[in-house]
Design an enzyme around this catalytic site. Structure first.
Site, PDB file in Angstrom:
ATOM      1  N   CYS A 122      26.910  87.885  50.899  1.00  0.00           N
ATOM      2  CA  CYS A 122      27.091  86.665  50.431  1.00  0.00           C
ATOM      3  C   CYS A 122      26.595  86.547  49.092  1.00  0.00           C
ATOM      4  O   CYS A 122      25.357  86.783  48.747  1.00  0.00           O
ATOM      5  CB  CYS A 122      26.636  85.574  51.385  1.00  0.00           C
ATOM      6  SG  CYS A 122      26.647  83.787  50.854  1.00  0.00           S
TER       7      CYS A 122
ATOM      8  N   CYS B 255      19.747  82.004  49.565  1.00  0.00           N
ATOM      9  CA  CYS B 255      19.163  81.209  50.825  1.00  0.00           C
ATOM     10  C   CYS B 255      18.055  82.255  51.331  1.00  0.00           C
ATOM     11  O   CYS B 255      18.274  83.244  51.972  1.00  0.00           O
ATOM     12  CB  CYS B 255      20.298  80.902  52.006  1.00  0.00           C
ATOM     13  SG  CYS B 255      21.734  80.299  50.980  1.00  0.00           S
TER      14      CYS B 255
ATOM     15  N   CYS C 252      18.060  83.949  54.666  1.00  0.00           N
ATOM     16  CA  CYS C 252      19.273  84.203  55.299  1.00  0.00           C
ATOM     17  C   CYS C 252      19.461  85.877  55.106  1.00  0.00           C
ATOM     18  O   CYS C 252      19.502  86.405  53.907  1.00  0.00           O
ATOM     19  CB  CYS C 252      20.630  83.620  54.804  1.00  0.00           C
ATOM     20  SG  CYS C 252      22.125  84.269  55.581  1.00  0.00           S
TER      21      CYS C 252
ATOM     22  N   CYS D 253      34.724  75.172  66.152  1.00  0.00           N
ATOM     23  CA  CYS D 253      33.708  74.788  65.357  1.00  0.00           C
ATOM     24  C   CYS D 253      33.863  75.818  64.113  1.00  0.00           C
ATOM     25  O   CYS D 253      33.961  77.106  64.454  1.00  0.00           O
ATOM     26  CB  CYS D 253      32.319  74.770  65.682  1.00  0.00           C
ATOM     27  SG  CYS D 253      31.160  74.492  64.695  1.00  0.00           S
TER      28      CYS D 253
ATOM     29  N   CYS E 182      28.534  68.692  62.525  1.00  0.00           N
ATOM     30  CA  CYS E 182      27.348  69.301  63.171  1.00  0.00           C
ATOM     31  C   CYS E 182      26.207  69.824  62.119  1.00  0.00           C
ATOM     32  O   CYS E 182      26.899  70.517  61.190  1.00  0.00           O
ATOM     33  CB  CYS E 182      27.693  70.728  63.986  1.00  0.00           C
ATOM     34  SG  CYS E 182      26.473  71.748  64.482  1.00  0.00           S
TER      35      CYS E 182
ATOM     36  N   ARG F  94      20.781  70.710  69.386  1.00  0.00           N
ATOM     37  CA  ARG F  94      20.847  71.989  70.103  1.00  0.00           C
ATOM     38  C   ARG F  94      19.760  72.957  69.550  1.00  0.00           C
ATOM     39  O   ARG F  94      19.284  72.958  68.649  1.00  0.00           O
ATOM     40  CB  ARG F  94      22.057  72.715  69.278  1.00  0.00           C
ATOM     41  CG  ARG F  94      22.424  74.406  69.842  1.00  0.00           C
ATOM     42  CD  ARG F  94      23.692  74.703  69.231  1.00  0.00           C
ATOM     43  NE  ARG F  94      25.013  73.975  69.368  1.00  0.00           N
ATOM     44  CZ  ARG F  94      25.652  73.661  68.531  1.00  0.00           C
ATOM     45  NH1 ARG F  94      25.349  73.959  67.231  1.00  0.00           N
ATOM     46  NH2 ARG F  94      26.649  72.624  68.938  1.00  0.00           N
TER      47      ARG F  94
HETATM   48  N1  SAM Z   1      27.547  80.403  54.648  1.00  0.00           N
HETATM   49  C1  SAM Z   1      27.704  79.123  55.161  1.00  0.00           C
HETATM   50  C2  SAM Z   1      26.569  78.269  54.998  1.00  0.00           C
HETATM   51  O1  SAM Z   1      25.521  78.621  54.465  1.00  0.00           O
HETATM   52  O2  SAM Z   1      26.639  76.931  55.120  1.00  0.00           O
HETATM   53  C3  SAM Z   1      27.596  79.200  56.932  1.00  0.00           C
HETATM   54  C4  SAM Z   1      26.667  80.166  57.653  1.00  0.00           C
HETATM   55  S1  SAM Z   1      25.084  80.049  57.347  1.00  0.00           S
HETATM   56  C5  SAM Z   1      24.495  81.607  57.831  1.00  0.00           C
HETATM   57  C6  SAM Z   1      24.857  78.606  58.577  1.00  0.00           C
HETATM   58  C7  SAM Z   1      23.351  78.554  58.670  1.00  0.00           C
HETATM   59  O3  SAM Z   1      22.610  79.370  59.515  1.00  0.00           O
HETATM   60  C8  SAM Z   1      22.398  78.191  57.898  1.00  0.00           C
HETATM   61  O4  SAM Z   1      22.780  76.976  57.039  1.00  0.00           O
HETATM   62  C9  SAM Z   1      21.144  78.235  58.227  1.00  0.00           C
HETATM   63  O5  SAM Z   1      20.596  76.794  58.687  1.00  0.00           O
HETATM   64  C10 SAM Z   1      21.237  79.052  59.461  1.00  0.00           C
HETATM   65  N2  SAM Z   1      20.477  80.355  59.559  1.00  0.00           N
HETATM   66  C11 SAM Z   1      20.780  81.413  58.672  1.00  0.00           C
HETATM   67  N3  SAM Z   1      19.784  82.318  58.549  1.00  0.00           N
HETATM   68  C12 SAM Z   1      18.808  82.067  59.557  1.00  0.00           C
HETATM   69  C13 SAM Z   1      17.670  82.322  60.082  1.00  0.00           C
HETATM   70  N4  SAM Z   1      17.345  83.648  59.761  1.00  0.00           N
HETATM   71  N5  SAM Z   1      17.030  81.736  60.950  1.00  0.00           N
HETATM   72  C14 SAM Z   1      17.522  80.517  61.305  1.00  0.00           C
HETATM   73  N6  SAM Z   1      18.619  79.859  61.070  1.00  0.00           N
HETATM   74  C15 SAM Z   1      19.281  80.425  59.848  1.00  0.00           C
HETATM   75 FE1  SF4 Z   2      25.373  82.831  52.452  1.00  0.00          FE
HETATM   76 FE2  SF4 Z   2      23.675  82.915  54.151  1.00  0.00          FE
HETATM   77 FE3  SF4 Z   2      23.353  81.207  52.361  1.00  0.00          FE
HETATM   78 FE4  SF4 Z   2      25.416  80.884  54.239  1.00  0.00          FE
HETATM   79  S1  SF4 Z   2      23.143  80.773  54.567  1.00  0.00           S
HETATM   80  S2  SF4 Z   2      25.597  80.457  52.032  1.00  0.00           S
HETATM   81  S3  SF4 Z   2      25.873  83.234  54.725  1.00  0.00           S
HETATM   82  S4  SF4 Z   2      23.205  83.340  52.117  1.00  0.00           S
END
Ligand code: SAM
Ligand code: SF4
Ligand code: DTB
Length: 329
Positions: free
Chosen positions: A69, A73, A76, A144, A204, A276
Protein backbone atom coordinates in the site's frame (compact mmCIF):
# COMPACT_ATOMS: atom_id res chain seq x y z
CA UNK A 1 -13.02 11.43 42.37
CA UNK A 2 -13.74 8.88 45.09
CA UNK A 3 -15.77 11.23 47.26
CA UNK A 4 -19.50 10.52 46.70
CA UNK A 5 -20.31 14.18 45.95
CA UNK A 6 -17.49 14.36 43.42
CA UNK A 7 -18.78 11.18 41.81
CA UNK A 8 -22.27 12.65 41.46
CA UNK A 9 -20.83 15.69 39.71
CA UNK A 10 -18.82 13.42 37.38
CA UNK A 11 -21.98 11.43 36.61
CA UNK A 12 -23.90 14.60 35.74
CA UNK A 13 -21.14 15.86 33.43
CA UNK A 14 -21.14 12.56 31.57
CA UNK A 15 -24.17 13.28 29.39
CA UNK A 16 -24.77 14.65 25.90
CA UNK A 17 -25.81 18.28 25.37
CA UNK A 18 -29.45 18.54 26.47
CA UNK A 19 -30.61 20.30 23.29
CA UNK A 20 -28.33 19.21 20.45
CA UNK A 21 -27.79 15.69 21.77
CA UNK A 22 -24.12 16.07 20.79
CA UNK A 23 -21.32 14.74 22.95
CA UNK A 24 -18.56 17.14 23.98
CA UNK A 25 -15.10 15.62 24.41
CA UNK A 26 -15.30 16.62 28.09
CA UNK A 27 -18.58 14.75 28.59
CA UNK A 28 -17.12 11.63 26.95
CA UNK A 29 -14.03 11.98 29.10
CA UNK A 30 -16.26 12.24 32.18
CA UNK A 31 -17.68 8.83 31.21
CA UNK A 32 -14.15 7.42 31.06
CA UNK A 33 -13.52 8.90 34.53
CA UNK A 34 -16.45 7.12 36.20
CA UNK A 35 -15.61 4.35 38.65
CA UNK A 36 -15.12 1.18 36.57
CA UNK A 37 -18.15 -0.65 37.98
CA UNK A 38 -20.44 2.38 37.60
CA UNK A 39 -19.34 2.77 33.99
CA UNK A 40 -19.95 -0.90 33.20
CA UNK A 41 -23.33 -0.86 34.93
CA UNK A 42 -24.45 2.15 32.91
CA UNK A 43 -23.16 0.60 29.67
CA UNK A 44 -25.00 -2.65 30.41
CA UNK A 45 -28.24 -0.73 31.08
CA UNK A 46 -27.97 1.14 27.78
CA UNK A 47 -27.08 -2.09 26.00
CA UNK A 48 -30.18 -3.89 27.29
CA UNK A 49 -32.46 -1.02 26.26
CA UNK A 50 -31.55 -1.59 22.63
CA UNK A 51 -30.20 -5.13 22.22
CA UNK A 52 -30.48 -8.71 23.36
CA UNK A 53 -27.44 -8.88 25.67
CA UNK A 54 -26.84 -12.55 24.82
CA UNK A 55 -26.41 -12.13 21.09
CA UNK A 56 -23.31 -11.21 19.14
CA UNK A 57 -23.02 -10.47 15.42
CA UNK A 58 -20.29 -12.39 13.54
CA UNK A 59 -18.36 -10.80 10.66
CA UNK A 60 -15.66 -12.64 8.73
CA UNK A 61 -12.82 -10.64 7.20
CA UNK A 62 -10.87 -11.39 4.05
CA UNK A 63 -7.97 -9.43 2.65
CA UNK A 64 -8.79 -9.42 -1.07
CA UNK A 65 -5.76 -7.28 -1.90
CA UNK A 66 -2.85 -7.59 0.50
CA UNK A 67 0.22 -5.40 1.02
CA UNK A 68 2.15 -2.93 -1.10
CA UNK A 69 0.00 0.00 0.00
CA UNK A 70 1.16 3.49 -0.93
CA UNK A 71 -0.12 5.02 2.32
CA UNK A 72 1.75 5.91 5.48
CA UNK A 73 -0.37 4.68 8.41
CA UNK A 74 1.91 4.11 11.40
CA UNK A 75 -0.03 1.10 12.68
CA UNK A 76 -0.35 -0.83 9.43
CA UNK A 77 1.72 -3.83 8.35
CA UNK A 78 0.50 -3.41 4.74
CA UNK A 79 2.17 -0.08 4.01
CA UNK A 80 4.85 -0.70 1.37
CA UNK A 81 7.26 1.71 3.07
CA UNK A 82 7.61 -0.41 6.23
CA UNK A 83 9.47 -3.71 6.30
CA UNK A 84 7.02 -6.06 7.96
CA UNK A 85 7.33 -9.20 5.84
CA UNK A 86 3.89 -8.65 4.25
CA UNK A 87 4.24 -9.16 0.49
CA UNK A 88 2.50 -7.16 -2.21
CA UNK A 89 -0.10 -9.53 -3.65
CA UNK A 90 -2.46 -9.03 -6.54
CA UNK A 91 -6.21 -8.58 -6.25
CA UNK A 92 -8.00 -11.90 -5.73
CA UNK A 93 -10.52 -12.97 -8.34
CA UNK A 94 -14.24 -12.77 -7.56
CA UNK A 95 -14.52 -16.57 -7.77
CA UNK A 96 -11.76 -17.10 -5.19
CA UNK A 97 -13.38 -14.61 -2.82
CA UNK A 98 -16.83 -16.16 -3.18
CA UNK A 99 -15.39 -19.59 -2.29
CA UNK A 100 -13.97 -18.18 0.96
CA UNK A 101 -17.28 -16.44 1.72
CA UNK A 102 -19.12 -19.75 1.33
CA UNK A 103 -16.94 -21.28 4.06
CA UNK A 104 -17.55 -18.24 6.31
CA UNK A 105 -21.28 -18.76 5.86
CA UNK A 106 -20.97 -22.46 6.70
CA UNK A 107 -19.08 -21.49 9.87
CA UNK A 108 -21.97 -19.24 10.90
CA UNK A 109 -20.88 -15.71 9.94
CA UNK A 110 -23.67 -13.33 8.91
CA UNK A 111 -21.47 -10.68 7.31
CA UNK A 112 -18.45 -10.91 5.02
CA UNK A 113 -16.03 -8.00 4.91
CA UNK A 114 -13.59 -7.56 2.04
CA UNK A 115 -10.51 -5.43 2.71
CA UNK A 116 -8.02 -3.98 0.24
CA UNK A 117 -4.67 -2.32 0.91
CA UNK A 118 -5.34 0.71 -1.25
CA UNK A 119 -5.38 4.46 -0.78
CA UNK A 120 -8.57 4.14 -2.79
CA UNK A 121 -9.91 1.90 -5.58
CA UNK A 122 -9.12 2.38 -9.28
CA UNK A 123 -12.00 1.79 -11.68
CA UNK A 124 -10.59 -1.48 -13.08
CA UNK A 125 -10.20 -2.88 -9.56
CA UNK A 126 -13.61 -1.64 -8.55
CA UNK A 127 -15.17 -3.65 -11.40
CA UNK A 128 -13.74 -6.88 -9.93
CA UNK A 129 -14.76 -5.89 -6.39
CA UNK A 130 -18.31 -5.30 -7.61
CA UNK A 131 -18.41 -8.90 -8.90
CA UNK A 132 -17.19 -10.09 -5.48
CA UNK A 133 -19.91 -8.11 -3.71
CA UNK A 134 -22.67 -9.41 -5.98
CA UNK A 135 -21.47 -13.00 -5.54
CA UNK A 136 -21.16 -12.77 -1.73
CA UNK A 137 -24.57 -11.14 -1.50
CA UNK A 138 -26.06 -13.96 -3.60
CA UNK A 139 -24.89 -16.41 -0.90
CA UNK A 140 -27.27 -14.65 1.48
CA UNK A 141 -24.51 -12.92 3.45
CA UNK A 142 -24.43 -9.25 4.35
CA UNK A 143 -21.63 -7.56 2.45
CA UNK A 144 -19.03 -5.10 3.71
CA UNK A 145 -15.99 -3.58 2.00
CA UNK A 146 -13.09 -1.45 3.14
CA UNK A 147 -11.21 -0.12 0.15
CA UNK A 148 -9.91 3.28 1.29
CA UNK A 149 -10.99 6.72 0.13
CA UNK A 150 -13.81 6.93 -2.40
CA UNK A 151 -14.12 9.29 -5.36
CA UNK A 152 -17.45 10.74 -6.49
CA UNK A 153 -19.71 8.04 -7.96
CA UNK A 154 -17.80 5.07 -6.51
CA UNK A 155 -20.07 4.62 -3.46
CA UNK A 156 -23.10 4.50 -5.78
CA UNK A 157 -21.43 1.79 -7.90
CA UNK A 158 -20.73 -0.23 -4.76
CA UNK A 159 -24.30 0.21 -3.56
CA UNK A 160 -25.68 -0.93 -6.91
CA UNK A 161 -23.59 -4.10 -6.81
CA UNK A 162 -25.18 -5.01 -3.45
CA UNK A 163 -22.91 -3.49 -0.81
CA UNK A 164 -24.58 -3.27 2.61
CA UNK A 165 -21.76 -1.72 4.69
CA UNK A 166 -18.63 0.31 4.03
CA UNK A 167 -15.89 0.32 6.66
CA UNK A 168 -13.75 3.43 6.95
CA UNK A 169 -12.18 4.19 10.31
CA UNK A 170 -11.44 7.58 11.86
CA UNK A 171 -8.74 5.71 13.79
CA UNK A 172 -8.07 8.37 16.47
CA UNK A 173 -8.86 11.91 17.63
CA UNK A 174 -8.50 14.69 15.00
CA UNK A 175 -5.56 16.29 16.84
CA UNK A 176 -3.69 12.96 17.02
CA UNK A 177 -4.28 11.89 13.41
CA UNK A 178 -1.27 13.73 11.93
CA UNK A 179 1.10 11.89 14.30
CA UNK A 180 -0.12 8.53 12.97
CA UNK A 181 -0.95 9.06 9.29
CA UNK A 182 0.96 11.44 7.01
CA UNK A 183 -0.55 10.75 3.59
CA UNK A 184 -4.10 12.05 4.14
CA UNK A 185 -6.14 14.28 6.43
CA UNK A 186 -8.84 13.60 8.95
CA UNK A 187 -11.20 15.59 6.73
CA UNK A 188 -10.56 13.10 3.88
CA UNK A 189 -11.86 10.33 6.15
CA UNK A 190 -14.96 12.34 7.06
CA UNK A 191 -15.49 13.13 3.39
CA UNK A 192 -15.52 9.44 2.39
CA UNK A 193 -17.88 8.62 5.26
CA UNK A 194 -20.20 11.34 3.94
CA UNK A 195 -20.14 9.82 0.44
CA UNK A 196 -20.98 6.39 1.85
CA UNK A 197 -23.89 7.77 3.87
CA UNK A 198 -25.13 9.82 0.92
CA UNK A 199 -25.23 6.71 -1.27
CA UNK A 200 -27.44 4.97 1.28
CA UNK A 201 -24.83 2.40 2.36
CA UNK A 202 -24.61 1.53 6.08
CA UNK A 203 -21.61 3.12 7.76
CA UNK A 204 -19.03 1.12 9.69
CA UNK A 205 -16.58 3.52 11.36
CA UNK A 206 -14.40 3.10 14.41
CA UNK A 207 -10.82 3.38 15.51
CA UNK A 208 -7.77 2.00 17.24
CA UNK A 209 -6.85 2.13 20.91
CA UNK A 210 -3.26 1.82 22.11
CA UNK A 211 -1.41 4.08 19.67
CA UNK A 212 0.11 6.18 22.45
CA UNK A 213 -2.94 8.46 22.65
CA UNK A 214 -4.12 10.09 25.88
CA UNK A 215 -7.46 9.35 27.50
CA UNK A 216 -8.67 12.74 26.26
CA UNK A 217 -7.76 11.66 22.71
CA UNK A 218 -9.64 8.38 23.11
CA UNK A 219 -12.59 10.49 24.25
CA UNK A 220 -12.03 12.72 21.21
CA UNK A 221 -12.30 9.73 18.86
CA UNK A 222 -15.49 8.48 20.51
CA UNK A 223 -17.02 11.98 20.43
CA UNK A 224 -16.29 12.23 16.68
CA UNK A 225 -18.01 8.89 16.06
CA UNK A 226 -20.95 9.67 18.34
CA UNK A 227 -21.53 13.06 16.71
CA UNK A 228 -21.80 11.69 13.18
CA UNK A 229 -25.35 12.24 12.02
CA UNK A 230 -26.80 9.69 11.80
CA UNK A 231 -24.51 7.62 13.99
CA UNK A 232 -22.63 4.74 12.29
CA UNK A 233 -24.49 1.45 12.31
CA UNK A 234 -21.31 -0.42 13.16
CA UNK A 235 -18.36 0.75 15.31
CA UNK A 236 -15.20 -1.38 15.34
CA UNK A 237 -12.95 -0.76 18.33
CA UNK A 238 -9.51 -2.19 17.57
CA UNK A 239 -6.77 -2.75 20.11
CA UNK A 240 -3.54 -2.01 18.21
CA UNK A 241 -1.92 -5.20 16.95
CA UNK A 242 1.75 -4.33 17.14
CA UNK A 243 3.62 -5.54 14.09
CA UNK A 244 7.41 -5.45 13.91
CA UNK A 245 8.60 -2.99 11.29
CA UNK A 246 5.70 -0.54 11.78
CA UNK A 247 6.49 2.78 13.51
CA UNK A 248 4.03 1.98 16.30
CA UNK A 249 5.72 -1.28 17.20
CA UNK A 250 6.93 -0.95 20.79
CA UNK A 251 4.24 1.55 21.87
CA UNK A 252 3.16 1.18 25.50
CA UNK A 253 -0.11 -0.83 25.36
CA UNK A 254 -3.18 0.48 27.20
CA UNK A 255 -4.16 -1.35 30.37
CA UNK A 256 -6.94 -3.88 29.83
CA UNK A 257 -9.30 -1.85 32.04
CA UNK A 258 -8.83 1.17 29.79
CA UNK A 259 -9.75 -0.88 26.73
CA UNK A 260 -12.89 -2.21 28.44
CA UNK A 261 -13.74 1.37 29.44
CA UNK A 262 -13.46 2.39 25.81
CA UNK A 263 -15.99 -0.27 24.78
CA UNK A 264 -18.36 0.86 27.53
CA UNK A 265 -18.05 4.52 26.55
CA UNK A 266 -18.72 3.64 22.90
CA UNK A 267 -21.79 1.65 23.94
CA UNK A 268 -23.22 4.53 26.02
CA UNK A 269 -22.58 7.22 23.41
CA UNK A 270 -23.61 5.07 20.42
CA UNK A 271 -26.57 3.25 21.98
CA UNK A 272 -28.03 1.74 18.81
CA UNK A 273 -24.79 0.88 17.01
CA UNK A 274 -23.19 -2.52 16.88
CA UNK A 275 -19.95 -2.08 18.81
CA UNK A 276 -17.41 -4.53 17.46
CA UNK A 277 -14.65 -5.95 19.63
CA UNK A 278 -12.22 -6.00 16.70
CA UNK A 279 -8.47 -6.41 16.22
CA UNK A 280 -6.40 -7.52 19.19
CA UNK A 281 -8.76 -10.23 20.42
CA UNK A 282 -6.18 -12.98 19.91
CA UNK A 283 -3.98 -11.29 22.50
CA UNK A 284 -6.86 -10.89 25.00
CA UNK A 285 -7.64 -13.35 27.79
CA UNK A 286 -11.16 -14.78 27.63
CA UNK A 287 -12.16 -12.97 30.84
CA UNK A 288 -11.28 -9.64 29.25
CA UNK A 289 -13.36 -10.46 26.19
CA UNK A 290 -16.24 -11.42 28.50
CA UNK A 291 -15.97 -8.02 30.19
CA UNK A 292 -16.04 -6.34 26.78
CA UNK A 293 -19.33 -8.15 26.05
CA UNK A 294 -20.62 -6.99 29.44
CA UNK A 295 -19.56 -3.48 28.56
CA UNK A 296 -21.76 -3.66 25.46
CA UNK A 297 -19.68 -5.11 22.64
CA UNK A 298 -22.03 -7.11 20.44
CA UNK A 299 -20.05 -7.95 17.34
CA UNK A 300 -16.71 -9.66 16.63
CA UNK A 301 -14.49 -10.61 13.72
CA UNK A 302 -14.96 -14.35 13.38
CA UNK A 303 -12.43 -16.47 11.51
CA UNK A 304 -8.80 -17.45 11.94
CA UNK A 305 -7.36 -14.34 10.37
CA UNK A 306 -7.98 -10.59 10.35
CA UNK A 307 -6.28 -9.08 7.27
CA UNK A 308 -2.64 -10.08 7.75
CA UNK A 309 -2.56 -10.92 11.47
CA UNK A 310 -4.17 -13.66 13.53
CA UNK A 311 -7.57 -13.88 15.18
CA UNK A 312 -8.83 -16.58 17.56
CA UNK A 313 -9.75 -19.67 15.56
CA UNK A 314 -13.38 -20.57 15.04
CA UNK A 315 -13.28 -23.55 17.44
CA UNK A 316 -11.95 -21.37 20.26
CA UNK A 317 -14.59 -18.69 19.62
CA UNK A 318 -17.37 -21.26 19.55
CA UNK A 319 -16.19 -22.57 22.93
CA UNK A 320 -16.08 -19.05 24.36
CA UNK A 321 -19.58 -18.27 23.11
CA UNK A 322 -20.81 -21.51 24.63
CA UNK A 323 -19.28 -20.70 28.01
CA UNK A 324 -20.91 -17.26 27.97
CA UNK A 325 -24.26 -18.55 26.56
CA UNK A 326 -23.88 -16.17 23.66
CA UNK A 327 -25.81 -16.91 20.48
CA UNK A 328 -24.74 -15.62 17.07
CA UNK A 329 -27.10 -13.16 15.43
N1 SAM B 1 -6.84 0.57 3.11
C1 SAM B 1 -8.12 0.87 3.60
C2 SAM B 1 -8.12 1.98 4.63
O1 SAM B 1 -7.08 2.21 5.23
O2 SAM B 1 -9.16 2.59 4.83
C3 SAM B 1 -8.84 -0.33 4.19
C4 SAM B 1 -8.05 -1.36 4.96
S1 SAM B 1 -7.30 -0.80 6.50
C5 SAM B 1 -6.19 -2.09 6.88
C6 SAM B 1 -8.65 -0.93 7.64
C7 SAM B 1 -8.41 -0.52 9.05
O3 SAM B 1 -7.72 -1.54 9.75
C8 SAM B 1 -7.59 0.71 9.36
O4 SAM B 1 -8.31 1.89 9.17
C9 SAM B 1 -7.24 0.51 10.81
O5 SAM B 1 -8.24 1.10 11.63
C10 SAM B 1 -7.25 -1.00 10.97
N2 SAM B 1 -5.90 -1.51 11.25
C11 SAM B 1 -4.88 -1.62 10.39
N3 SAM B 1 -3.79 -2.11 10.97
C12 SAM B 1 -4.11 -2.34 12.27
C13 SAM B 1 -3.40 -2.84 13.39
N4 SAM B 1 -2.13 -3.19 13.30
N5 SAM B 1 -4.05 -2.95 14.56
C14 SAM B 1 -5.35 -2.58 14.65
N6 SAM B 1 -6.07 -2.10 13.63
C15 SAM B 1 -5.47 -1.97 12.45
FE1 SF4 C 1 -2.93 1.20 3.33
FE2 SF4 C 1 -2.88 0.08 5.74
FE3 SF4 C 1 -3.24 2.69 5.53
FE4 SF4 C 1 -5.20 1.02 4.72
S1 SF4 C 1 -4.44 1.29 6.79
S2 SF4 C 1 -4.45 2.85 3.64
S3 SF4 C 1 -3.95 -0.69 3.95
S4 SF4 C 1 -1.39 1.55 4.92
C1 DTB D 1 -11.41 -2.77 11.37
O1 DTB D 1 -11.79 -1.83 12.08
N1 DTB D 1 -10.51 -3.67 11.74
C2 DTB D 1 -10.26 -4.61 10.67
C3 DTB D 1 -11.29 -4.18 9.59
N2 DTB D 1 -11.85 -3.01 10.14
C4 DTB D 1 -10.88 -4.03 8.21
C5 DTB D 1 -8.84 -4.68 10.25
C6 DTB D 1 -7.88 -5.05 11.38
C7 DTB D 1 -6.53 -5.22 10.83
C8 DTB D 1 -5.54 -5.70 11.83
C9 DTB D 1 -4.17 -5.84 11.26
C10 DTB D 1 -4.05 -6.84 10.15
O2 DTB D 1 -4.54 -7.99 10.28
O3 DTB D 1 -3.42 -6.52 9.13
Amino acid sequence: MNHPAAQTIEFQRATPHPESGLWSVEAVEALFNLPFNDLLFRAQQVHREHFDANRVQLSTLLSVKTGGCSEDCGYCPQAARYHTGVDNEKLMSADEVIDVARIARENGASRFCMGAAWRGPKQRDLDEVKKMIAGVKALGLETCATLGMLKPGQAEQLRDSGLDYYNHNLDTAPEKYGDIVSTREYSDRLDTLGKVRQAGINVCAGGIVGMGETRAERAGLVAQLANLEPQPESVPINNLVQVEGTPLHGTEPVDWTEFVRCIAVARITLPKSYVRLSAGRQQMPEAMQALCFMAGANSIFYGDKLLTTGNPDVTRDRALMQKLDIQPL
